[in-house]
Design a protein around this motif. Structure first.
Motif, PDB file in Angstrom:
ATOM      1  N   ILE A  16      24.228   5.751  71.734  1.00 21.94           N
ATOM      2  CA  ILE A  16      23.703   5.230  73.003  1.00 21.94           C
ATOM      3  C   ILE A  16      23.598   3.709  72.941  1.00 21.94           C
ATOM      4  O   ILE A  16      24.004   3.010  73.869  1.00 21.94           O
ATOM      5  N   ARG A  21      28.090   7.234  75.947  1.00 18.59           N
ATOM      6  CA  ARG A  21      27.256   8.210  76.650  1.00 18.59           C
ATOM      7  C   ARG A  21      27.426   9.585  76.004  1.00 18.59           C
ATOM      8  O   ARG A  21      28.082  10.467  76.547  1.00 18.59           O
ATOM      9  N   ARG A  63      19.944   7.633  77.970  1.00 19.64           N
ATOM     10  CA  ARG A  63      19.795   6.204  77.702  1.00 19.64           C
ATOM     11  C   ARG A  63      18.525   5.991  76.903  1.00 19.64           C
ATOM     12  O   ARG A  63      17.609   6.824  76.913  1.00 19.64           O
TER      13      ARG A  63
END
Length: 68
Positions: A16, A21, A63
């Motif tokens: 991350i 992703r 995230r």
């Protein structure tokens, strides 16, 4: 729950932080673990407030959270 972050979780956080992703399948493939293990690792990171999931289940992503 343990307060330490294991190697798989550190790898996921690093992915991350590098702008990728990753999803549970990436973690499972990289470490050759089951779907359940990968999801448990991710859930541990979420429970500690280190990551969050943003967006819809199908198109969303993880995230890093803002640490105060």
């Amino acid at each position: 729950m343990s307060e330490t972050v294991d190697a798989r979780q550190q790898w996921f956080i690093a992915q991350i932080a590098a702008g990728r992703r990753p999803h549970w399948a990436d973690l499972a493939q990289q470490w050759r673990v089951s779907r359940a293990t990968a999801l448990r690792d991710i859930a541990g990171l979420k429970a500690r407030g280190l990551i969050e999931f943003v967006g819809a289940p199908k198109t969303g992503f993880y995230r890093l959270t803002r640490q105060k």
